[in-house]
Structures are given as structure tokens and as C-alpha cells.
Scaffold this motif. Sequence first.
Motif, PDB file in Angstrom:
ATOM      1  N   ILE A 237       3.314 -60.324 -56.293  1.00 19.85           N
ATOM      2  CA  ILE A 237       2.180 -61.017 -55.660  1.00 19.85           C
ATOM      3  C   ILE A 237       1.087 -59.998 -55.329  1.00 19.85           C
ATOM      4  O   ILE A 237      -0.102 -60.230 -55.533  1.00 19.85           O
ATOM      5  N   GLU A 238       1.511 -58.851 -54.838  1.00 20.25           N
ATOM      6  CA  GLU A 238       0.545 -57.843 -54.419  1.00 20.25           C
ATOM      7  C   GLU A 238      -0.234 -57.277 -55.614  1.00 20.25           C
ATOM      8  O   GLU A 238      -1.379 -56.857 -55.457  1.00 20.25           O
ATOM      9  N   LYS A 239       0.403 -57.257 -56.791  1.00 23.31           N
ATOM     10  CA  LYS A 239      -0.332 -56.839 -57.990  1.00 23.31           C
ATOM     11  C   LYS A 239      -1.601 -57.676 -58.118  1.00 23.31           C
ATOM     12  O   LYS A 239      -2.681 -57.161 -58.409  1.00 23.31           O
ATOM     13  N   TRP A 240      -1.459 -58.963 -57.882  1.00 26.34           N
ATOM     14  CA  TRP A 240      -2.595 -59.884 -58.007  1.00 26.34           C
ATOM     15  C   TRP A 240      -3.603 -59.666 -56.869  1.00 26.34           C
ATOM     16  O   TRP A 240      -4.800 -59.561 -57.107  1.00 26.34           O
ATOM     17  N   THR A 241      -3.108 -59.595 -55.636  1.00 20.83           N
ATOM     18  CA  THR A 241      -4.062 -59.453 -54.517  1.00 20.83           C
ATOM     19  C   THR A 241      -4.816 -58.120 -54.608  1.00 20.83           C
ATOM     20  O   THR A 241      -5.997 -58.059 -54.259  1.00 20.83           O
ATOM     21  N   MET A 242      -4.136 -57.067 -55.106  1.00 22.01           N
ATOM     22  CA  MET A 242      -4.773 -55.745 -55.177  1.00 22.01           C
ATOM     23  C   MET A 242      -5.958 -55.709 -56.138  1.00 22.01           C
ATOM     24  O   MET A 242      -6.791 -54.813 -56.071  1.00 22.01           O
ATOM     25  N   GLU A 243      -6.019 -56.670 -57.037  1.00 26.94           N
ATOM     26  CA  GLU A 243      -7.141 -56.712 -57.980  1.00 26.94           C
ATOM     27  C   GLU A 243      -8.330 -57.490 -57.430  1.00 26.94           C
ATOM     28  O   GLU A 243      -9.318 -57.714 -58.133  1.00 26.94           O
ATOM     29  N   ARG A 244      -8.206 -57.954 -56.203  1.00 23.97           N
ATOM     30  CA  ARG A 244      -9.245 -58.800 -55.611  1.00 23.97           C
ATOM     31  C   ARG A 244      -9.609 -58.324 -54.207  1.00 23.97           C
ATOM     32  O   ARG A 244      -8.815 -57.648 -53.568  1.00 23.97           O
TER      33      ARG A 244
END
Lengths: 398, 398
Positions: free
Chosen positions: B292-299
Amino acid sequence: MTDCKKPLQGLKVLDFTRVYSGPYCTMMMGDLGADIIKVERKGVGDDTHYFGPMKNDESGYFTYFNRNKKSLSLDLKAPESIEIIKELAEWADIVVENFSPGVMDRLGIGYEDLKERNPKIIYGSISGFGQTGPYRKKPAYDIVCQAMGGFMALTGEKDGKPYKVGPSVADALAGIHMAFAIMAAVHHREETGEGQFIDVAMMDTAFSVLENFVVTKTLTGEAPTRNGNANLGSAPFNTFRTKDGYVAIACANNGLFTKLAKAIDREDLLDVPEYAENNLRKEHEDTLNPEIEKWTMERTAEEAVEILDAAKVPVGPILGIDDLVKDPQLKARNMLVDIDHPVLGKAAYPGNPLKFSETSDLCFNPAPLLGQHNEYILKEILGLDEDKIQQLKEKEIF
Amino acid sequence: MTDCKKPLQGLKVLDFTRVYSGPYCTMMMGDLGADIIKVERKGVGDDTHYFGPMKNDESGYFTYFNRNKKSLSLDLKAPESIEIIKELAEWADIVVENFSPGVMDRLGIGYEDLKERNPKIIYGSISGFGQTGPYRKKPAYDIVCQAMGGFMALTGEKDGKPYKVGPSVADALAGIHMAFAIMAAVHHREETGEGQFIDVAMMDTAFSVLENFVVTKTLTGEAPTRNGNANLGSAPFNTFRTKDGYVAIACANNGLFTKLAKAIDREDLLDVPEYAENNLRKEHEDTLNPEIEKWTMERTAEEAVEILDAAKVPVGPILGIDDLVKDPQLKARNMLVDIDHPVLGKAAYPGNPLKFSETSDLCFNPAPLLGQHNEYILKEILGLDEDKIQQLKEKEIF
């Protein structure tokens, strides 16, 4: 035999609450003697029936927050159920619910629906963000409201990660604020005959208890941030390491600082001009706190607390759950009470924290099983006859 | 012109509270229309007159918690003052105080003293540890009660430092619990004519809201500890890093997890057997959360919140004080109200979080100056004549 006189005896609550905020509100009222009928979804019930700790397939989460309540389980989509609820609204003084805004209206049991049947009803709705405003439809859990209510931004190290309070304190705050609001509305109705709707949001109640953080911004333009365990205005006022954990020490004035310096055999600190006043100590806490910690680090937490307690310095160990369940103060104050539940057996639960001189805090009925009081409620409260109850049963309403 | 009808109009409170817990209790009652006379030490007043934020020598801390109150400043050691207080106890419905246990008795204005003059008085005492038990004499500040009430042990990383909640939430909890208890006692008195004494402790109220942490220990023998921002039973349910801060995401069931996976374009996660159920996801959160954090880290946090909000996933940014004072939801709910104070000028304060349909949350009087209502109270409430007031003034009673 304990005298079980209680201050809210006779008050009647129709309770649609689930999980934590709403159930804490009605638990407080039930602990104080109000008659609580908890309406649950047939076959499923409150979500917390499945929240840990589980034992013999029953939940300690559910049994804590739902003691002293009666359970009525209904198929909430059947029109017969809605009619039963409306009849119970005539019996009730108070309705409490914490569904997402709009759900009770869609079920046909919103404030306007029940007010038609009981114009004096007091109807309390708890939600994450409230019944109005741009976020009203936003789904909420405690962690989201701790994040958006300011707690997380203000908890943890200045340059570190924001932390939520372990237990769901935004839920608790909303629940107990609602309990107060309901009793204020009961008083208003006793004075004027008028019922009303009450809307309490987790975000609002969290924001309401941010102490001086908000006014610091609005009056000075500066927005305080999290800052570990330091106090905004006083020092030494923080946690300090010991040989085996931390202790909290809180000196907010010269008198307490003098007591501390004497207790730790550091009267020399009283002669340092930089430590002569509270605001100076705060300014120089980066040098002062390590002086205190030198002393605490040479002792266990228990030793440090014993010495500072004797010197009347505000001090406390960091008590964990293992400590709390055997704490002598909590025991002396009936804050651990044994409740015997038919499925879970006998276990200790937190007691009620409100100690009244004329009424008891020592009588608890165990939380109900799902639908345990269906027939009692239909028969004794609504006065339905056996035939009617049999019909409803056959239609699988309950 | 706002209609200022309020639910507690007519209720009379004699208020000896200082700092936070007690003043929050009586602020809640005053916000709802109760008539509050705050008795302060002559020349000194509530400690918080000197707590930041300060502006023009007046305190934003004091003015937040003491709005809607009247101030009577008295020399509490003069017998004439004690007689004035006893006469005010005949006027009052309720007395609230949060001195250390025993102080009010020593002043001659404890429960038994005032009950003699008004047998129906309701008398609420807030303290750190309560009026009974081995810790009753222990000096308390919020940080000590957060430490000893369980909050600190449960807040922070498992192997890291324990944290206190930034704002003094143990104070707030004790204050609002007492407000509820007082209204329960008011109801009891309306039903039975009986007044009573109420004892509420910060430690007890903190312990009361530890959610399922205590019952987990008493039912299973395992004592939960702090565990960062993780939830005890669900995943993904935590804070996640973004390009510019953290967001809280809370998925407590399969439906929400499905929405999340779709919203972040990771429907593949739905096919992973280890993530198929809530308890499995919790068990495997060490691998799931980084996905999940992979996704949030890109935003940015704002971008992540916008996308998840649209997908109806419970999500929130970590709002700091700068964000909160301009938050559209808080504004829409009157949670920021301008109050014009004669010394501080006009500034925004947190509004009242209890929204009643029939009574207003929009009328606030500014906090009083120290002793501002001395003559009004002596003359209009106690009916003293000019000569008597002049005599008291000459004796420097007030």
C-alpha cells in the motif's frame, strides 16, 4: 446485598449504536441505571461481536461496552420491524445511534419518523464528521478522526512520525460528550416539555479538547506542533529514562522545582540563574532535563517514583496493562469489577469511573446474548400477545 | 439576532475549578446556558491567567476555558469570604471543584459544610486519583495521569519510547465525564429531591476508555502493548508515508479492502490467499502494508486522500493546527467562533461540539476579567446593600 439505587433509574433508551462511540455513551447511561434496549441486526448483531479478545466464540470487546443492556435482534428491512421500533420509540425517552449519516432515515427510523410517534423524543446521532458539512458522507474510523481532529499531528517527536493514541480515544470522547448532551436535553425537556435532535461528531469533540493549541495559533499566529513529551510552557516536565523504563516528572512552578532539586540532592541547580524561573527553565530545558535524567538513570523507575513521591513532586511510572489490572488505586476505587457472563464466564472489566455518594457503582448485569431479550421486550414492554409474537417469529422478523 | 435559547438555562453553578479538567466541565455547562460563578483567589486567580498564549498580559488559555462565566475574586482565608461562599451555595444547584483532595474541607467549604446550608446541593470533585484510595494525596498533572492511566504505555512504537497525547486529554476526559455525572445527579434530584457528592478521577476515566486493552488481558492473559499506528485486529489499518507526510487508511473488512485494492489499481492483491480475510491480512501486514505504501509514496497526501475518498475508503490526512483553523468542515459546523474579549480583542476559539436542534450553539460571552463580577454578584445575587459591600471592600475581602 448491595444497594443498587442508581441516578438514571427509570430513564428509557432505545439504542441503535455499534462498535465504540455510541456503545460507550449508552454504557455510561446503563451503568447509571437507565434501561437500555439495544437493537441489533438479526443473526449478525453489532460488529464487535467478532472483535477480539474472543473466548468461546464471544467477544470481550462487545461484553465490555454492552453490559447492563437488553438485546433485541430484528430484521431491519422488514416493515414489521420498523413498526416495532416505532412502538418502542413511544416507550423511550431517548434514541441513540451512530450509523453513517442518512442510514437511519433510509431505514425509516430517522428523527423525523420517530418524532411523529413521540414528539418529546430526544434523538442523539454520533458520527465521524457530523450530520452537516462537506465531510458528512466521509467514512470514519477512530484513526481517521484522530488524524483529522489534531491528535496525531500533536503526538510524537517534532521531527518524527505522528502517532495515534493507542486506544480509540476519539470514539470515547464523542461518546461521553453525547452522554452529557443527552442529559442536558433531558433537563431541558423536564423544564420545557421539548424534545430535540443532537448531532455530535468525533472530529468536533477531538478539536474541542486541543487545550491551548488552537488559541495559540489564532492569537499569536504560531501553530504549535508535536514535541515529544515536553510541556508547552514548563520544565522539567517530561518523561525521563531510568534503569528500566521511563517516568513522568512534572514541575510547573518554582515550588515544585525546589522540591525536585532537594529530593535528587541537586540543590546546586537552584543557584543557576538560567533555572531560576519556570519560563527560563523551559528555555534552557535542553541542558536542564539531562541533569534530571542523570539522576533517574541511576535508579529503577520504582525507586525514582518512591523518592519523588515522598518529596511531593508530581511523578508517575508508565503503567502498562499488566500493572493496571493489579493497581492498588484502581482496586480501591472499584475500577476493576468481576462480571459473570453466561458464555465468557467470570472476568474483570473496567468499572464505572463516576463515584456518587448516594447511588451505587457496584451492580452490573452481563452484556446480553444477541436477541436475548426479544420475547421479553415484545411481551412485557410492547404488550404483544403470544399469537402475535408467534406470527412475527414465523415471518422471521426476529 | 441569534436566538440564544440553551438547554441548561436556569441551572446555577458555583465553580471553584482551575486549569483544565474542572474548567472544561463548567465551560461545557456554561456553553449550554448554565449560570456559572467562578470563584478565584483575589489578586491571583486561576493559574491559567499566566499560561500561554499571552497577549496584552491576558491568557488565551484562560479565555478559552472560561468563556460564559462570571468571576468573583475573594480572599479565601477571610471568614467573610467563607460566609459569602456559603450564601452562594444556597443560590447554587451545583458546586464543582478540582483542588487536591482535602483542600476544600480545610477551607471550610467542603461537601459537608455546604450541604448544611443547601441539603440538595450537587457537589462534584475532580482530582488526579480520586478522593479515596492509596494515591489520593498524590499530586497530579495530566502527564502523570496519562502515564498512570495507560495512555502512554499504549502510544508509540513497540520498542520505542512511550508518548503522551500532545493535548492534556486525561484532563479533558475527567472534565466531560464529570459534566455527564453532574447532569445525571441533576436528573436524580429532579426525580427524588436528593443531592449528592460526586468523585471523578483522571486516572479512572483514562482507564475507563482503554477500549479492549484491559479485557484482552483479563480474558486471555495477554497484555497488549503499544504498536505504532497499527490496529489490534485489522489490516491495512495504519498510517502510510506519502511524498509529503502521512495519511491514515483504515480497512477493517473485506469490502473496504476490495475498494482500496481497486482504487490503487492493485486488484492482484485480491487474489493473494494471505490477504483473503481480515485476520489473514492482519497476520501478514508486514508484507501487505508496504504494498500500500508503494502507492502512497508516489503521491502527495492530498492526492492520495482525494483518490481514496472518491473510492469511499476511510482515509484522512494528518491535520495540524494550521490546517484545522481553516478546515471547511470545522467552519461549516461552527467549530471556530469569534469571541471579542475586552483585553485580547477578537479572536477565533473552538466552538461547542454539541449541536442541538432546538437550542443555539452560537452565543458566547467572553471570559471574565479577574473579579469582574464581584459587585454584581454581591448586590444582585446575594442582595447585599451598598454599605455592606463597602465594608467588605475596606476589609479587602475582594
